[in-house]
Design an enzyme around this catalytic site. Structure first.
Site, PDB file in Angstrom:
ATOM      1  N   HIS A 158      -8.328  -0.521  -9.371  1.00 12.72           N
ATOM      2  CA  HIS A 158      -8.242   0.455  -8.280  1.00 12.72           C
ATOM      3  C   HIS A 158      -7.107   1.436  -8.544  1.00 12.72           C
ATOM      4  CE1 HIS A 158      -8.054   2.135  -4.244  1.00 12.72           C
ATOM      5  NE2 HIS A 158      -6.777   1.832  -4.211  1.00 12.72           N
ATOM      6  N   ASP A 196       0.842  -1.197   0.000  1.00 10.91           N
ATOM      7  CA  ASP A 196       0.000   0.000   0.000  1.00 10.91           C
ATOM      8  C   ASP A 196       0.879   1.250   0.000  1.00 10.91           C
ATOM      9  OD1 ASP A 196      -2.249   1.541   0.051  1.00 10.91           O
ATOM     10  OD2 ASP A 196      -2.826   1.068   2.108  1.00 10.91           O
TER      11      ASP A 196
END
Length: 319
Positions: free
Chosen positions: A230, A156
């Protein structure tokens, strides 16, 4: 303003660009109905640097920091200064299947350290000082998960700006809003994951949804894919072809005994519209209806907008 110009601006921001830490606490509070609630909260916020030093001095290698951000509804009561140009309440984004909800929040404390006990001690002393002037509406304890991965198993924050780019994209420039230069717009959301459902997907499908390989974090080229990933939905390019970044410091959190697994999203930016456009893309879709398929497994349960003033502004609160 260019990143080179920013390096010459004598404005001391809060520790927005602190390195990714091993532990964090995201503490959201609302002002209570007490007559002196705003005055007391303002005084505590004004001396937040002293509290960081008091706890952080116990272990300088712990790198304790705390960024204080104030919401739109509480700005006049706490800051008592002209409101930042782009500060407004979080706007709910409702798509065909998923909603980015708006939830209460007057002040956000983003506490970070390399040691969980330092975050705990700082939060304990902070809440003691605030007393009945505030009510805690969300307290999320985050942790670094292996090599900066979320609980879905992917790295992330890969596209975070680095070096001088952090200030350029995360801090308001004097040219944009001189009175609030060195501050940062902050958007937060707490996501809860359906890990059982996610883990049931083939790795190849997970990678298509995220837009990166799971093992080695390599970006996938999905320009020709029937539906955006995404990664693509969260990439914001303006009409002039300029890509706009934000600074993320997301953290996983969870309580396996309660079946709770999640990611706390926090994005710092010089322009809040960039983060809001990301949420529009994710929840409504681009094109409309083609929402972020990650949302089928990650539900947003909070949403808030805040502004983190520069240190010099916070210090005036103690006067």
């Amino acid at each position: 303003m260019s990143s080179e110009t920013w390096s010459r601006v004598p404005i001391e921001p809060q520790s927005v660009d602190a390195p990714l830490s091993r532990s964090a606490v995201f503490l959201t509070v609302t002002l209570s109905d007490a007559a002196d609630a705003a005055d007391r909260a303002r005084s505590v916020i004004g001396d937040i640097g002293g509290l960081v030093r008091a706890v952080g001095f116990r272990d300088l290698a712990g790198h304790l920091s705390c960024v204080v951000s104030i919401g739109s509804d509480a700005w006049d009561r706490v800051a008592r200064l002209p409101k930042p140009a782009q500060l407004h309440p979080f706007v709910e984004v409702k798509g065909i299947r998923h909603t980015a909800v708006a939830t209460p929040g007057d002040v956000l404390f983003h506490i970070r350290a390399e040691r969980e006990d330092m975050c705990f001690e700082f939060e304990r002393l902070l809440l003691n000082a605030l007393g009945d002037s505030v009510t805690v509406v969300d307290e999320t304890v985050g942790f670094r998960y292996f090599d900066s991965r979320d609980l879905l198993g992917f790295v992330d924050g890969t596209e975070n700006p680095t070096g001088s780019g952090m200030a350029h994209w995360a801090l308001v420039s004097p040219d944009d809003d001189h009175a609030n230069a060195g501050g940062s717009y902050v958007v937060v959301q707490k996501y809860l994951h359906d890990l059982a459902g996610w883990d049931a997907l083939p790795t190849e499908l997970q990678q298509m949804i995220i837009g990166r390989t799971k093992l080695d974090n390599v970006e996938l080229d999905d320009d020709a894919a029937p539906r955006k990933s995404h990664k693509s939905l969260a990439t914001i390019v303006d009409d002039n072809g300029v890509e706009h970044d934000i600074l993320r410091d997301n953290m996983p959190f969870g309580r396996p005994g309660h079946g709770e697994y999640g990611t706390y999203f926090i994005g710092y930016s010089r322009d809040v519209w960039v983060t809001e456009k990301m949420l529009q893309n994710m929840f409504i879709g681009d094109p409309a209806g083609s929402y972020d398929r990650m949302l089928d497994f990650s539900k947003a349960v909070t949403g808030g907008n805040f502004f983190a003033p520069a240190n010099a502004v916070l210090e005036t609160f103690a006067d």
